[in-house]
Scaffold this active site. Structure first.
Site, short mmCIF file in Angstrom:
data_model
loop_
_atom_site.label_atom_id
_atom_site.label_comp_id
_atom_site.label_asym_id
_atom_site.label_seq_id
_atom_site.Cartn_x
_atom_site.Cartn_y
_atom_site.Cartn_z
N HIS A 122 0.87 -1.19 0.00
CA HIS A 122 0.00 0.00 0.00
C HIS A 122 0.90 1.23 0.00
O HIS A 122 1.67 1.45 0.93
CB HIS A 122 -0.91 0.02 1.23
CG HIS A 122 -1.84 1.20 1.26
ND1 HIS A 122 -3.10 1.17 0.70
CD2 HIS A 122 -1.68 2.45 1.76
CE1 HIS A 122 -3.68 2.34 0.86
NE2 HIS A 122 -2.84 3.14 1.50
N CYS A 123 0.79 2.04 -1.03
CA CYS A 123 1.66 3.20 -1.20
C CYS A 123 0.94 4.45 -0.72
O CYS A 123 -0.13 4.80 -1.24
CB CYS A 123 2.08 3.36 -2.67
SG CYS A 123 3.18 4.76 -2.96
#
Length: 435
Positions: free
Chosen positions: A288-289
């Site tokens: 998850h960025c």
């Protein structure tokens, strides 16, 4: 005679849903389910009044009071919109005001520049760990990244271009690089490969009505059907699962192990994981960025790598043009560390400060890009790397910089060929019950 409790055949009991009145553009349903108006945002704030009273009388303010105050502010900070006022995410605002202030203060003196440019990454990391620990989505880093690009470009146009050392072709190349970054980010923000459960599709509402239904439990939590608000990772079906509950296959390759996600209530294919922040399973999830406020998965991994690559190239080019303008008698690398007289002129000092800010951001992005290149070469995802490190199952090289699980590694060329074809061969297996 018929019984009073008998029902006519063919009729079913329907769950009565609350009838919500239509809202005008300035009205909304607050967190208590009451209709409110944007103009009344400063009225009846008991938590804020209590906090100010305790602060004036030198009494301690409880952490719960701070949380209630922030919840009230976030609930009332809205803009007029069709079918009800929309919330404005507070995390969007700090970069818009603090970044220009910090950079201009850092341009006053060399020591101020060192303090400010050192504290900015520390504050960003602190905020990242704070939100990551709470498993909360935040737009702070996306806002910071986009506003940094815009502000650096603005300073370049205002302070560097008028000096006459940047030609039209160089300016056009830099502008094209900026536009390519934005296009790649737009593509990376799209669906990363969410796994949906068509058996539990619900109707969707919009605006303040959806927010109220989410709070009162009349609507499912944020995320896709079956997603838990906490978004916990659970690969096994619960023991007390109803016998008639269907397990829905999300479509997967013929090879590879499938497992059951109790949160999304579907069978997910190999290498798919449940994101605890987004509250949904993602096909071939990498991580998850926070910079794009989305997951990086099968469908957007290539666009994510393209955005990183174009950002690094554009940043290097912009830094080189700026240093060549403000330090004309030195090479780019030398001018980065030694540029005498740069703080004698405020315009040059601001450009030099923005250069070092860009170098710090570029260094962080270069590290992410390097890790991604290594993972792609070994055909592992960041999620698989973290799991292998916890379980001590992967082969570690170069002090842990390289982690090879060996499960999907098919050689350098085949791994890159598989990455280049991600999302080009979707699987269209129909969803079916397997119970």
């Amino acid at each position: 005679m018929t019984k009073k409790g008998s029902m006519k055949p063919g009729k079913k009991n329907k769950v009565e849903e609350p009838e919500l009145e239509p809202l005008c553009c300035c009205e909304y349903l607050d967190r208590n389910g009451e209709k409110n108006h944007v103009a009344a945002c400063l009225c009846d704030c008991q938590d804020l009044d209590e906090g100010c009273d305790r602060w004036i009388t030198c009494k301690s303010v409880q952490p719960e009071t701070y949380e209630r105050i922030m919840d009230t502010i976030s609930d009332r900070l809205r803009i007029p919109w069709l079918r009800g006022a929309r919330k404005v995410n507070i995390s969007l605002l700090p970069p818009l005001f603090l970044l220009p202030v910090f950079l201009r203060v850092a341009s006053w003196h060399f020591l101020l520049g060192v303090v400010v440019l050192t504290s900015l990454p520390v504050l960003a990391l602190w905020y990242y760990y704070l939100t990551h620990r709470r498993k909360e989505q935040t737009l702070f880093f996306l806002s910071l990244g986009l506003f940094s690009l815009g502000y650096m470009y603005y300073v370049f146009l205002q302070e560097v271009v008028p000096r006459g050392r940047v030609g039209p072709t160089q300016l056009a190349l830099l502008t094209c690089g900026l536009l390519l970054i934005l296009l790649a980010l737009c593509r990376a923000k799209k669906d990363p490969g969410y796994l949906r459960n068509p058996a539990n599709d619900d109707r969707s509402l919009s605006g303040s009505q959806t927010e109220y239904l989410n709070r009162t439990g009349l609507e499912k939590p944020k995320g896709f059907p079956g997603a838990d608000p906490a978004g916990g990772l659970n690969n096994r079906a619960p023991k007390d699962e109803p016998k008639g509950c269907p397990r829905t296959s999300a479509g997967s390759p013929a090879t590879g192990k499938e497992d059951w996600c109790a949160k999304c209530r579907l069978v997910r294919p190999a290498r798919a994981w449940h994101c605890r922040i987004c509250g949904v399973c993602v096909r071939r999830m990498d991580h998850h960025c926070v910079w794009i406020n989305s997951c990086v998965g099968e469908s957007n991994h290539q666009a994510f790598m393209l955005a990183l690559l174009v950002f690094l190239l554009t940043s290097v080019y912009g830094i080189a043009l700026t240093l060549d303008t403000i330090c004309t008698d030195r090479s780019v690398f030398t001018a980065l560390f030694y540029c005498p007289g740069v703080y004698a002129n405020y315009s040059s000092a601001l450009c030099f400060t923005c250069v070092w800010y860009s170098v710090i951001i570029m260094g962080g992005m270069a590290y992410i890009f390097l890790i991604q290149l290594i993972n792609i070469s070994y055909n592992v995802t960041e999620r698989e790397v973290q799991q292998a490190l916890r379980q001590k199952t992967g082969r570690r090289l170069l002090c842990g910089l390289i982690v090879d699980t060996g499960q999907y590694n098919r050689g350098f060329l085949r791994n890159w060929h598989q990455f280049s074809t991600l999302g080009t061969h979707p699987f269209h297996h129909p969803a079916e019950d397997i119970v």
